[in-house]
Design a protein around this motif. Structure first.
Motif, PDB file in Angstrom:
ATOM      1  N   ASP A 121       0.846  -1.192   0.000  1.00 15.21           N
ATOM      2  CA  ASP A 121       0.000   0.000   0.000  1.00 15.21           C
ATOM      3  C   ASP A 121       0.884   1.245   0.000  1.00 15.21           C
ATOM      4  O   ASP A 121       1.731   1.416   0.885  1.00 15.21           O
ATOM      5  N   SER A 122       0.690   2.106  -0.982  1.00 13.38           N
ATOM      6  CA  SER A 122       1.557   3.277  -1.135  1.00 13.38           C
ATOM      7  C   SER A 122       1.460   4.220   0.056  1.00 13.38           C
ATOM      8  O   SER A 122       2.443   4.860   0.437  1.00 13.38           O
ATOM      9  N   ARG A 123       0.286   4.301   0.671  1.00 20.04           N
ATOM     10  CA  ARG A 123       0.128   5.206   1.806  1.00 20.04           C
ATOM     11  C   ARG A 123       0.915   4.722   3.015  1.00 20.04           C
ATOM     12  O   ARG A 123       1.562   5.519   3.708  1.00 20.04           O
ATOM     13  N   ARG A 124       0.883   3.423   3.254  1.00 24.71           N
ATOM     14  CA  ARG A 124       1.647   2.888   4.383  1.00 24.71           C
ATOM     15  C   ARG A 124       3.142   3.004   4.123  1.00 24.71           C
ATOM     16  O   ARG A 124       3.907   3.420   5.008  1.00 24.71           O
ATOM     17  N   MET A 125       3.570   2.646   2.916  1.00 29.10           N
ATOM     18  CA  MET A 125       4.996   2.695   2.610  1.00 29.10           C
ATOM     19  C   MET A 125       5.519   4.128   2.618  1.00 29.10           C
ATOM     20  O   MET A 125       6.632   4.392   3.092  1.00 29.10           O
ATOM     21  N   THR A 126       4.716   5.063   2.115  1.00 26.14           N
ATOM     22  CA  THR A 126       5.142   6.464   2.131  1.00 26.14           C
ATOM     23  C   THR A 126       5.266   6.975   3.557  1.00 26.14           C
ATOM     24  O   THR A 126       6.193   7.725   3.889  1.00 26.14           O
ATOM     25  N   LYS A 163      -3.526  10.456   7.168  1.00 24.71           N
ATOM     26  CA  LYS A 163      -3.770   9.679   5.950  1.00 24.71           C
ATOM     27  C   LYS A 163      -3.808   8.184   6.247  1.00 24.71           C
ATOM     28  O   LYS A 163      -4.616   7.445   5.667  1.00 24.71           O
ATOM     29  N   LEU A 164      -2.945   7.744   7.146  1.00 22.85           N
ATOM     30  CA  LEU A 164      -2.972   6.335   7.535  1.00 22.85           C
ATOM     31  C   LEU A 164      -4.286   5.988   8.220  1.00 22.85           C
ATOM     32  O   LEU A 164      -4.867   4.921   7.975  1.00 22.85           O
TER      33      LEU A 164
END
Length: 234
Positions: free
Chosen positions: A151-156, A203-204
């Motif tokens: 998930d891009s949001r978690r990785m970011t 966001k998370l």
């Protein structure tokens, strides 16, 4: 620390059941992970540096830009950077979302009091508290197991927390002169660090809520189909 952590964990266990596991895991791994950063940037608080002169007779700030950074032997543990006390209470505040107003008040009160206590007792510098924000974001994102690793949001959020923490450590060690360019520089960097941590934490939360709502909706659909199949006459 035991009071806000226990309060938030108990509240999440009662309301969210398995939803309490990310909080428990984050509280658990914050300590060992913080020790790794202590070794990357060993530092003592101003109380160890100034001794009995703290807090009323600190080193003249006008002389600081002319000093050369070098290791100095002080008595006391090298556990200032980042502030784990603030990181734990910050995590408690973040995980208090969705709990009662009383539980959230306890979490926020301990967050504010911990910040003042760390500075007032000389155990930490102000920058130690600032770096606790991206560090706490790193812990928060690592334990957001509701989202997959891809998930891009978690990785970011993970990269933002890790990058922000390491960026401060590198700048403080090798680029301290940057902070003396103008008094505005450290304040802007501090505010930006805290803001980015809060933005990605929010966001998370939004991504996690969306994932949980989707899972809940699928569960209701499956139950409805099963119930309809059972109720259908032969």
């Amino acid at each position: 620390l035991a009071i806000p952590i226990t309060t938030i964990l108990a509240g999440r266990l009662v309301r969210f059941k398995e939803g309490a596991f990310p909080a428990m895991l984050a509280f658990l791994i914050t300590g060992p992970t913080g020790i790794l950063f202590y070794n990357l940037f060993p530092a003592c608080g101003p109380h160890n540096m100034f001794g009995p002169n703290f807090p009323f007779h600190p080193f003249p700030i006008a002389d600081l830009p002319r000093l050369l950074l070098e290791p100095v032997a002080f008595q006391g543990p090298r556990n200032a950077m980042p502030s784990l006390h603030l990181a734990w209470t910050l995590l408690a505040w973040w995980y208090s979302r969705g709990l009662s107003w009383a539980e959230r008040f306890i979490a926020f009160a301990f967050l504010a009091l911990t910040a003042f206590a760390r500075l007032g007792t000389g155990e930490h510098w102000f920058v130690d508290l600032v770096v606790a924000f991206p560090f706490a974001l790193l812990m928060y994102a690592l334990c957001a197991y509701q989202l997959c690793w891809k998930d891009s949001r978690r990785m970011t959020a993970i990269l933002t927390g890790l990058g922000g923490t390491l960026a401060w450590l590198v700048t403080l060690r090798y680029g301290a002169k940057l902070f003396w360019v103008s008094p505005i520089v450290p304040w802007v960097l501090s505010a930006a660090t805290i803001a980015f941590a809060y933005i990605w934490q929010a966001k998370l939360d939004h991504a996690t809520d969306a994932r949980e709502m989707t899972s809940a909706a699928r569960g209701w659909v499956s139950w409805f189909r099963f119930d309809s199949a059972v109720a259908r006459p032969e």
